[in-house]
Design a protein around this motif. Structure first.
Motif, short mmCIF file in Angstrom:
data_model
loop_
_atom_site.label_atom_id
_atom_site.label_comp_id
_atom_site.label_asym_id
_atom_site.label_seq_id
_atom_site.Cartn_x
_atom_site.Cartn_y
_atom_site.Cartn_z
N GLY A 119 0.81 -1.21 0.00
CA GLY A 119 0.00 0.00 0.00
C GLY A 119 0.84 1.25 0.00
N LEU A 120 0.55 2.17 -0.92
CA LEU A 120 1.33 3.41 -1.04
C LEU A 120 0.52 4.64 -0.67
N GLY A 121 -0.30 4.51 0.37
CA GLY A 121 -0.97 5.69 0.89
C GLY A 121 -0.01 6.54 1.70
N GLY A 122 -0.55 7.34 2.62
CA GLY A 122 0.30 8.25 3.39
C GLY A 122 1.36 7.54 4.19
N VAL A 123 0.99 6.45 4.89
CA VAL A 123 1.95 5.70 5.69
C VAL A 123 2.90 4.90 4.80
N GLY A 124 2.36 4.23 3.79
CA GLY A 124 3.17 3.36 2.93
C GLY A 124 4.23 4.12 2.17
N ALA A 125 3.88 5.27 1.61
CA ALA A 125 4.85 6.05 0.84
C ALA A 125 6.00 6.51 1.73
N LEU A 126 5.68 6.94 2.94
CA LEU A 126 6.74 7.36 3.86
C LEU A 126 7.56 6.17 4.31
N ALA A 127 6.93 5.01 4.53
CA ALA A 127 7.67 3.82 4.93
C ALA A 127 8.69 3.43 3.87
N ALA A 128 8.29 3.50 2.60
CA ALA A 128 9.21 3.17 1.51
C ALA A 128 10.40 4.13 1.51
N ARG A 129 10.14 5.42 1.69
CA ARG A 129 11.22 6.40 1.68
C ARG A 129 12.15 6.21 2.88
N ARG B 240 16.66 -2.57 1.02
CA ARG B 240 16.13 -2.79 -0.32
C ARG B 240 14.62 -2.83 -0.20
N VAL B 241 13.93 -2.22 -1.15
CA VAL B 241 12.50 -2.01 -1.00
C VAL B 241 11.72 -2.57 -2.18
N ALA B 242 10.64 -3.27 -1.87
CA ALA B 242 9.63 -3.66 -2.84
C ALA B 242 8.31 -3.04 -2.42
N VAL B 243 7.45 -2.79 -3.39
CA VAL B 243 6.12 -2.26 -3.10
C VAL B 243 5.08 -3.20 -3.69
N VAL B 244 4.06 -3.51 -2.90
CA VAL B 244 2.96 -4.36 -3.34
C VAL B 244 1.71 -3.50 -3.48
N GLY B 245 1.14 -3.46 -4.68
CA GLY B 245 -0.08 -2.71 -4.94
C GLY B 245 -1.09 -3.54 -5.69
N ARG B 246 -2.29 -3.02 -5.81
CA ARG B 246 -3.34 -3.79 -6.48
C ARG B 246 -3.17 -3.82 -7.99
N LEU C 162 10.11 6.42 -5.57
CA LEU C 162 10.43 6.42 -4.14
C LEU C 162 11.66 5.58 -3.83
N GLY C 163 12.14 4.81 -4.81
CA GLY C 163 13.35 4.02 -4.60
C GLY C 163 13.13 2.53 -4.58
N ALA C 164 11.91 2.06 -4.87
CA ALA C 164 11.64 0.62 -4.87
C ALA C 164 12.34 -0.05 -6.04
N GLU C 165 12.93 -1.22 -5.81
CA GLU C 165 13.56 -1.98 -6.88
C GLU C 165 12.62 -3.02 -7.49
N LEU C 166 11.51 -3.30 -6.80
CA LEU C 166 10.55 -4.29 -7.27
C LEU C 166 9.15 -3.77 -7.00
N PHE C 167 8.27 -3.96 -8.00
CA PHE C 167 6.85 -3.64 -7.82
C PHE C 167 6.04 -4.88 -8.14
N VAL C 168 5.11 -5.21 -7.24
CA VAL C 168 4.26 -6.38 -7.40
C VAL C 168 2.82 -5.91 -7.51
N ALA C 169 2.17 -6.23 -8.64
CA ALA C 169 0.75 -5.92 -8.83
C ALA C 169 -0.05 -7.17 -8.53
N THR C 170 -0.89 -7.11 -7.53
CA THR C 170 -1.61 -8.31 -7.10
C THR C 170 -2.70 -8.74 -8.08
N ASP C 171 -3.09 -7.85 -9.02
CA ASP C 171 -4.06 -8.27 -10.03
C ASP C 171 -3.39 -9.04 -11.17
N GLU C 172 -2.06 -9.16 -11.10
CA GLU C 172 -1.32 -9.89 -12.13
C GLU C 172 -0.62 -11.12 -11.58
N SER C 173 -0.21 -11.09 -10.33
CA SER C 173 0.56 -12.20 -9.78
C SER C 173 0.29 -12.35 -8.29
#
Length: 336
Positions: free
Chosen positions: A171-181, A189-195, A206-217
């Motif tokens: 989740g990249l809302g207010g808390v998630g975006a700051l957590a990633a930064r 090392r940072v990954a982000v999981v989104g829908r 924001l610096g993530a090296e991996l993005f995971v879309a849950t509607d794809e995988s």
């Protein structure tokens, strides 16, 4: 003073004129500069907190300047720029309080829910529960650090994230975006999981090296393929199911940390939990020393959220947009 008041569960926010309060012994009066609009404020209006006190002035992401102090207060002095947080005060004598974990005090009180908060031009706080702002920190952009920033930063510390850790943020809302930064600035090392892929560009920025879309995988499979899995999965989404879906993506000895959650229970697969020594934890906001560390780290690394300044009169509309899912960015009430 102008103020917005929650008068009861499931009632609209009411704009009003109230008397400016005066500080009693141990209190400080703060002229509010800015107050972030947080999802917790919406939950207050929806009646989700059985311990809430109505009527109450909402708001717990507050920056301002001390304008008067009560008897016995020697710090902070008048003129000090400060921040006030979710934790209004605590008993001061239980085991949690004396070791600096006031956020765990059984008698703690919450700003903007049981004590008046920052949707007003002035607010009273306990002197030991306001935190001086580091020099040069923009008080408007810094307002969400008092809750979203504190929750993200302290959560990462509670989960044991360090330089080199693989941290997945859900989740990249207010808390998630700051957590990633914060995680990137810590050397993780940072990954982000989104829908969906909609958030991929933001995650990479924001610096993530991996993005995971849950509607794809499957997020667990995708994270497990990330050099053996995540050491920390930080769930910032308002969904317990979103957190549970990532559990299989933890590396051995990994931790699933709940900062966001839904009403559904969390079901755990016991055998893999035991065989891989996995951990599930949760973390609320933080104590005064945690906020001081959050602000110092944010200032040192230039980490501030993107905010949209609004007036007090625009607060009801901002909450409505949050309720119907059309809110974009972080709204911050400002007072001239």
């Amino acid at each position: 003073m102008r103020a917005a008041v929650a008068t009861g569960p499931n009632l609209p926010l009411a704009l009003d004129n109230l008397d400016i309060p005066q500080p009693a012994a141990g209190e400080v009066l703060v002229k509010v500069t800015a107050c972030g609009v947080c999802f917790s404020d919406l939950n207050l209006l929806r009646g989700h907190y059985p311990f809430a006190r109505y009527p109450v002035v909402p708001g717990h992401e507050i920056t301002g300047v001390v304008t008067a102090v009560g008897e016995g207060v020697t710090f902070p002095e008048v003129g000090t720029a400060v921040g006030a947080q979710f934790l209004y005060d605590s008993c001061g004598h239980c085991d949690y309080c004396v070791r600096g974990d006031q956020i765990l005090c059984p008698r703690k009180r919450i700003t903007g829910i049981v004590a008046d908060g920052g949707y007003a031009e002035y607010a009273l706080f306990k002197a030991g529960f306001v935190t001086p702002l580091p020099d040069g920190l923009d008080p408007v952009a810094a307002a969400p650090l008092m809750c979203a920033g504190l929750t993200a930063f302290n959560g990462l510390r509670q989960a044991g994230a360090t330089a080199g850790s693989r941290v997945a943020v859900v989740g990249l809302g207010g808390v998630g975006a700051l957590a990633a930064r914060y995680a990137v600035a810590m050397g993780a090392r940072v990954a982000v999981v989104g829908r969906s892929r909609r958030g991929e560009d933001q995650a990479k920025a924001l610096g993530a090296e991996l993005f995971v879309a849950t509607d794809e995988s499957d997020p667990a499979d995708a994270l497990k393929g990330w050099d053996g899995g995540a050491d920390v999965v930080l769930n910032a989404a308002p969904s317990t199911a979103a957190a549970a879906a990532t559990l299989g993506g933890l590396a051995p000895d990994g931790t699933l940390l709940l900062l966001g959650y839904g009403n559904e229970p969390l079901t755990l697969p016991t055998p893999p939990m035991i065989l891989n020594r996995l951990h599930v934890a949760a973390s609320p906001s933080g104590s005064p020393h945690d906020l001081r560390d959050t602000l110092a780290f944010s200032a040192a690394h230039g980490i501030l959220p993107e905010v949209t300044p609004i007036t007090l009169e625009q607060a009801p509309a901002a909450l409505d947009a949050m309720a119907d899912g059309t809110a974009r960015g972080r709204s911050v009430i400002t007072f001239g």
